[in-house]
Write an enzyme that holds these catalytic residues in place. Structure first.
Site, PDB file in Angstrom:
ATOM      1  N   ALA A  76      46.775   2.742  -7.652  1.00 17.87           N
ATOM      2  CA  ALA A  76      47.298   4.285  -7.577  1.00 17.87           C
ATOM      3  C   ALA A  76      46.968   4.672  -9.270  1.00 17.87           C
ATOM      4  CB  ALA A  76      48.561   4.608  -7.399  1.00 17.87           C
ATOM      5  N   SER A  77      47.661   5.582 -10.028  1.00 16.56           N
ATOM      6  CA  SER A  77      47.516   6.203 -11.287  1.00 16.56           C
ATOM      7  C   SER A  77      47.277   5.087 -12.237  1.00 16.56           C
ATOM      8  CB  SER A  77      48.529   7.088 -11.537  1.00 16.56           C
ATOM      9  OG  SER A  77      48.240   8.505 -10.921  1.00 16.56           O
ATOM     10  N   CYS A  78      47.747   3.924 -12.057  1.00 16.11           N
ATOM     11  CA  CYS A  78      47.361   2.821 -13.097  1.00 16.11           C
ATOM     12  C   CYS A  78      45.869   2.530 -13.238  1.00 16.11           C
ATOM     13  CB  CYS A  78      48.143   1.459 -12.609  1.00 16.11           C
ATOM     14  SG  CYS A  78      49.900   1.372 -13.033  1.00 16.11           S
TER      15      CYS A  78
END
Length: 462
Positions: A76-78
């Site tokens: 995801a946003s990582c």
């Protein structure tokens, strides 16, 4: 996020005095697992040496395959930290400048004035959210790619939310456009570029960009992401629920998400960031510098990393990620060289990072604040009932059952909230509050979710 909001239930167990740190961490995590508040892999290292690594739960609810240390998760946003690094590598190779206007690389967006590559990196570009725009304008029978974002923005020319570098607002749009800039400048796909520039040089053998619905393939040891269905009373793939169907039609968007990896590979990544394998010393320093706005104000975000100067723990760079089925977190304690990596494939889970930090540094465990409950009438409670929108397809629903008010975030369980004052409510399962606001007519018009120093606004729609 790609971005979703997860209420982290900070459930602290009573730990036996005299336990060493590893035993305390293991007790904490096993207690959370027994309450179904974690499902995933946790790796903790000090100076690169793994001091704790454990898998909790299943990788596949159908086959009942268990997670293991090599299980591969959507980050995801990582993923944003890899997009940012890709841009910085191109910058050091002289292929682009951070202060270039984005129209140099994306001429279709030349109607936007003064938005630079740097603005995209540190979330100061002011671009509207592509997910919200595409929810109303994109043909959801297809799977969108980054080209579709650019096409829709070019055709409809949505106005910016604020002038570049005058505010900070988290932007998935910015990172999707950065991926497109990488492709334009490198001549490679985003996936191939990250593989060539980052993953292969660092020998991150189980890390790659994966768009599972757009380009399905068999991947061994894959941790499928699940969301809990209240109606079905079980965990299901987000593809199966109406409210999380965006995982299908947004599956081709890269840059703000879609990097997949393991806890072991992310430790390799962590170690590389202490070296100059990818960037010069100056380049690496720039990645972890906080943002400075036009008026001189500072914001705690670098290039793909949140930046924290902590009185107890020193300088920390971290990021979390959320997308239906996945909750991820990497916490790099730069001053003291400690690393916490948490990858989970259930949606209704906690990230017990504060407790783990405290144990690592032999600090007292954080204690949930005790708030005093106030009783108000059912008629007064009724005024707060409604749907409050954070962003398209993500809402906070406030409901009333008898004389108890409840809150439910999209894709999550229903939790009771309790009156603290006239406009302020609190959760008992987590240290978080909901603050309501009135408009000039005296009507409840919006709310703020308050947790861990964050303030997330949701506007009432009905």
């Amino acid at each position: 996020m790609k971005l979703t909001i997860t209420i982290g239930l900070l459930l602290i167990v009573h730990l036996t005095f005299g336990q060493d740190r590893i035993q305390k961490i293991d007790s904490l995590l096993n207690s959370l697992y027994s309450k179904e508040k974690i499902n995933g892999n946790v790796l903790i290292a000090e100076k690169g040496k793994v001091i704790y690594s454990h898998s909790f739960g299943l990788a596949n609810e159908t086959t009942k395959d268990k997670l293991n240390e090599n299980s591969i998760f959507e980050l995801a946003s990582c993923s944003k930290q890899f997009t940012a690094m890709g841009i910085m590598i191109l910058k050091e190779k002289g292929k682009l400048n951070l202060d270039d206007d984005i129209k140099k690389y994306l001429p279709e967006l030349s109607f936007y004035k003064g938005i630079t590559v740097r603005n995209l990196l540190n979330h100061t570009g002011g671009l509207p959210d592509y997910m919200q725009l595409m929810d109303s304008l994109f043909d959801k029978s297809k799977i969108a790619t980054n080209k579709d974002i650019i096409t829709i923005f070019s055709k409809h020319q949505p106005k910016i939310l604020f002038e570049p570098n005058t505010k900070w607002e988290y932007s998935n749009t910015g990172y999707a456009l950065l991926a497109s800039i990488i492709e334009k400048v490198s001549g490679l796909t985003y996936a191939d570029y990250l593989k060539k520039a980052i993953f292969q040089p660092l020998k991150m053998k189980n890390t790659f960009v994966y768009t599972r619905r757009l380009s399905p393939k068999k991947i061994d040891n894959y941790a499928f992401g699940y969301v809990y269905s209240d109606s079905l009373k079980k965990y299901v793939l987000p593809d199966e629920l109406k409210e999380t169907k965006m995982v299908i039609w947004l599956d081709g968007i890269v840059g703000d998400g879609t990097v997949n990896s393991t806890v072991k590979d992310l430790l390799i990544w962590d170690r590389a960031l202490y070296t100059n394998k990818l960037l010069t010393k100056e380049g690496m320093k720039a990645v972890f510098e906080v943002t400075t706005l036009k008026d001189g104000a500072k914001r705690n975000y670098g290039f793909g990393w949140g930046i924290e100067e902590n009185a107890d723990f020193g300088k920390i760079a971290n990021h979390n990620g959320g997308w239906p089925g996945y909750v991820t977190f990497i916490d790099r304690h730069i001053t003291n060289d400690k690393t916490i990596i948490i990858l989970q494939n259930h949606n209704n889970v906690t990230i017990p990072s504060k407790a783990i930090r405290s144990i690592l540094y032999n600090k007292p465990l954080p204690v949930q604040k005790i708030r005093k409950e106030v009783i108000i009438t059912t008629e007064e409670l009724q005024k707060f009932v409604g749907t409050y929108q954070v962003e398209k397809d993500f809402e906070i629903k406030i409901s009333l059952d008898k004389d108890q008010l409840f809150s439910q975030l999209t894709g999550q369980n229903v939790f009771p909230i309790f009156v603290e004052s006239e406009m302020l409510f609190f959760y008992k399962v987590v240290d978080a509050q909901i603050q309501f606001e009135k408009n000039e007519k005296g009507e409840i018009s919006n709310l703020f979710l308050l947790q861990n120093g964050n303030k997330i606004e949701a506007k009432r729609t009905k």
